[in-house]
Structures are given as structure tokens and as C-alpha cells.
Design a protein around this motif. Structure first.
Motif, PDB file in Angstrom:
ATOM      1  N   LEU A  20       0.828  -1.206   0.000  1.00 28.72           N
ATOM      2  CA  LEU A  20       0.000   0.000   0.000  1.00 28.72           C
ATOM      3  C   LEU A  20       0.855   1.247   0.000  1.00 28.72           C
ATOM      4  N   GLY A  25      -3.774   5.602   0.087  1.00 32.36           N
ATOM      5  CA  GLY A  25      -4.529   4.378   0.278  1.00 32.36           C
ATOM      6  C   GLY A  25      -4.515   3.464  -0.933  1.00 32.36           C
ATOM      7  N   TYR A 381      -5.469  -1.790   5.390  1.00 29.96           N
ATOM      8  CA  TYR A 381      -5.166  -0.360   5.475  1.00 29.96           C
ATOM      9  C   TYR A 381      -4.955   0.067   6.928  1.00 29.96           C
TER      10      TYR A 381
END
Length: 394
Positions: A20, A25, A381
Motif C-alpha cells: 500500500l 490508500g 489499510y
């Protein structure tokens, strides 16, 4: 400067990973190695539709295959500029109340917690060791599934068993799905335009593994999973709440070893044990076709859910929102409606049209006393955020 985190979510027989770019994001790559340790395994990687079918005899082999996938399909990890590696570690016991920068002492403590998560913590340790070899000098952070629930008050985390069991053996409620609850709590507050500290939430993480949490002011005050992920809601293959005498009775009556009974409760129970299938979509299909066992499985599942919603309403005293997340919670509108049916006197109701059409946001009637939300979870995330904050403290 963009900062990239490689997230490793290593299960007992799988390796899930994502690269990531944290500020945006953006997922630059993701993949999954399945059936690790079995005679046949599969690795899928994107971008590029990369797939390799081969046996992966252990987690080390799976992680080496992951590195080859990056090298062959991109982006190349050697030049990707990985800032840190974040690891999902299932059990942090009472020692870890937040993410931890990995060093030899932290790694040793994770290993010491193996009796509390014998299938998962050793796999996480392997991931940390292999990642250290792949990325020498790059910070590694352990993010614990249990950490979000470290705020459980003593009366909620303590079992009514001899005190020495907790002090000597660590027998207490820990809770799981913490990264999911952390992300969903924050996102629900954003959708409601409120600060998490002002909200009381009942969060229902409904996947193959499922748990509920009562969240007051952004902090967990009760949760359905306990010392292990077996307690609580009915799940795909786990029994959830059970008379503790049942395993002893079954062992005596059948001659099965405790390990065999434990396996049955973890891997052969829940929806699978009741209906013959652990996938909620298939259970609904069978029920719609007139399968009485599948219909009963659905009724048991939603009865347990509704009971926990009512219990956590009592724990919180005031509820601002009920939040559904994870695979079943995000995608199964019929389960959401069935789980909350009959709770209108508590101010909880589901609008059929909103429930059918909403992928994120409110599914309760406008001006409802208690908002009902669907919030897609994003555990990777959340792990990346916690990893970067720990590896690069501001």
C-alpha cells in the motif's frame, strides 16, 4: 515522499499480502497464497492476473513464492521503496495493548504467547523472520488482533473461574478482529459526522469468523470472542457460545481426545455443522430450496446475533448506531434484516430499500433513533496506518 507498507496477514494455512501507498490508500499490489502446508496450493497476485498452482509446504515457501510473484508480475519489491513491513499477529495476550516495533525481545514474547494461539502466532513469527531476511534494516511492526480490546473493563474481561487460572495461565477474555473494529469505528464516526469519543456503537463483524463488540467513546467495553476466537456468535465452522461441559461429555461418550473435540468445535461446527456448508450464500440457497437443516442454521445464526445486540444495548445504555461489516455483514442484506427484526422498540429498524441498495452508509429509516450502518472493513489499510505510525513516529 510516498511511503509504502507491505502488509502480511498470515493465517494458519494462508498468506495474504498487500503493498500500500499509505497517503493515498492506493493498493499497488495484493495477493493470496492458499492451502499452505497441503499437497496442492494456489498463489494469486495482482496486478497482471498472475497465478501459480503448486504445493507450498510451509509459510517460508509461501513467502518466497510471494517474492517471486512481485519480481515476475510487479512491482519489484527490491525497488518499490518499502518503508516498513506490518504483520497481523493474532494474539498479543495482556502484554501488547498496541502495535509494537519488532525487535528480538518482542519476537520472543510473541513466541511465548503461542499456547494462546497455537496455529497462528507461530505462523506470524515465521513471517517476521522471513521478512527480516527479505528487507534487512527495514522496520517491522506487529499489529495485534487483540489490542483494540485492551480497554475491556475487569468485569467484562474476567471469567468466573479460579483466580489463579488468570494470573498463572492467562485465562481471560481478550477479543479479536481488533484491526477491523478499529477501522470500522473510525469510519462509522466519519459517516455520522461525529467524533468517535461521542459515540456508542454495536459493531458486528460477520465473516467466516464473526464477532460483536460494544464500543463506547471509541473504546471496546465488551466483545463476544474470548480467550480464543471460538466463543461468541455462530460462525462458518465455529460453534460460538457453548455449555462448557459439552466437550467433556462428548470426549467421554465417544472416546475422542480433547484435541479432536476442539478441532470439531473449531472446524466442523457453526453453519457447517448445522447445514453441511459453512458459506452463508450456500446456506441461503439451500434454505430457499426447502432444506430444513439450512433454515434452522439461519435461525440459530440470527437468534444469536439478535441476542448479542440486545445484550450490548444493555451494556452501553445508549446506542447511536449498529454497524455491519466484513463479508456477510457487508454483502448479505437478508441476514442484516433478519438479525435486527423485532428490535423496533429499541429504536432499531432497517429500511428495505436502503438495505437492498446500500454498499456503505445508513440502511435504517431516515430520522431513526438508532442509525444502522454498513461499513466495508479495511484491515490491511488499518494495519498499514498503525505500522507507519509506529515505525515513523511523528
Amino acid at each position: 515522499m510516498s511511503e509504502r507498507v507491505l502488509v502480511l496477514n498470515i493465517g494458519s494455512s494462508s498468506v495474504k499480502y498487500e503493498l500500500l501507498e499509505v497517503a493515498s490508500g492506493r493498493r499497488e499490489a495484493r495477493g493470496l497464497v492458499e492451502r499452505v502446508g497441503g499437497p496442492e496450493g494456489t498463489l494469486t497476485h495482482s496486478p497482471g492476473g498472475y497465478r501459480r498452482d503448486a504445493p507450498y509446504p510451509g509459510h517460508r515457501a509461501a513467502l518466497e513464492a510471494m517474492r517471486r510473484a512481485f519480481a515476475e508480475a510487479g512491482p519489484d519489491l527490491a525497488t518499490a521503496g518499502v518503508t516498513a513491513v506490518g504483520h497481523r499477529i493474532v494474539h498479543g495476550g495482556s502484554r501488547f495493548t498496541g502495535p509494537a516495533l519488532v525487535d528480538d525481545a518482542v519476537l520472543a514474547q510473541i513466541e511465548e504467547l503461542t499456547p494462546l494461539a497455537p496455529l497462528h502466532n507461530p505462523a506470524g513469527v515465521t513471517g517476521i523472520r522471513v521478512a527480516g531476511e527479505m528487507f534487512p534494516g527495514v522496520p517491522q511492526v506487529a499489529v495485534f488482533d487483540t489490542a483494540f480490546h485492551h480497554t475491556l473493563p475487569p468485569h467484562a474481561r474476567t471469567y468466573a473461574v479460579p483466580r489463579r487460572w488468570e494470573t498463572e495461565l492467562g485465562v481471560r477474555r481478550y477479543g479479536f478482529h481488533g484491526t477491523s473494529f478499529a477501522y470500522v469505528t473510525r469510519r462509522a464516526a466519519e459517516l455520522l459526522g461525529r467524533d468517535p469519543s461521542d459515540l456508542n456503537l454495536i459493531v458486528l463483524h460477520l465473516g467466516n469468523g464473526a464477532s460483536a463488540a460494544a464500543v463506547r467513546g471509541g473504546a471496546s467495553v465488551d466483545t463476544s470472542m474470548g480467550m480464543t476466537p471460538l466463543e461468541g456468535l455462530v460462525m462458518g465452522t465455529r460453534s460460538g457460545d457453548l455449555d462448557p461441559a459439552v466437550p467433556f461429555y462428548v470426549s467421554r461418550a465417544t472416546g475422542q481426545a480433547p484435541e479432536e473435540v476442539d478441532r470439531a468445535l473449531s472446524r466442523e461446527s457453526g453453519l457447517l455443522g448445522l447445514s453441511g456448508d459453512g458459506d452463508m450464500r450456500e446456506v441461503w440457497r439451500r434454505s430457499d430450496a426447502g432444506d430444513a437443516a439450512a433454515t434452522l442454521a439461519l435461525e440459530v445464526y440470527r437468534h444469536r446475533l439478535r441476542k448479542y445486540v440486545g445484550a450490548y444495548y444493555a451494556v452501553l445504555g445508549r446506542v447511536d448506531a449498529v454497524v455491519f461489516t466484513a463479508g456477510v455483514g457487508e454483502h448479505d442484506s437478508r441476514t442484516r434484516a433478519a438479525a435486527l427484526a423485532g428490535l423496533e422498540r429499541l429504536g432499531i429498524a432497517v429500511d428495505p430499500a436502503r438495505n437492498r441498495d446500500t454498499t456503505e452508509g445508513a440502511i435504517s429509516p431516515e430520522h431513526a433513533e438508532v442509525t444502522v450502518l454498513v461499513v466495508p472493513t479495511d484491515e490491511e489499510y488499518e494495519i498499514a496506518l498503525q505500522t507507519l505510525a509506529t515505525a515513523r513516529p511523528r
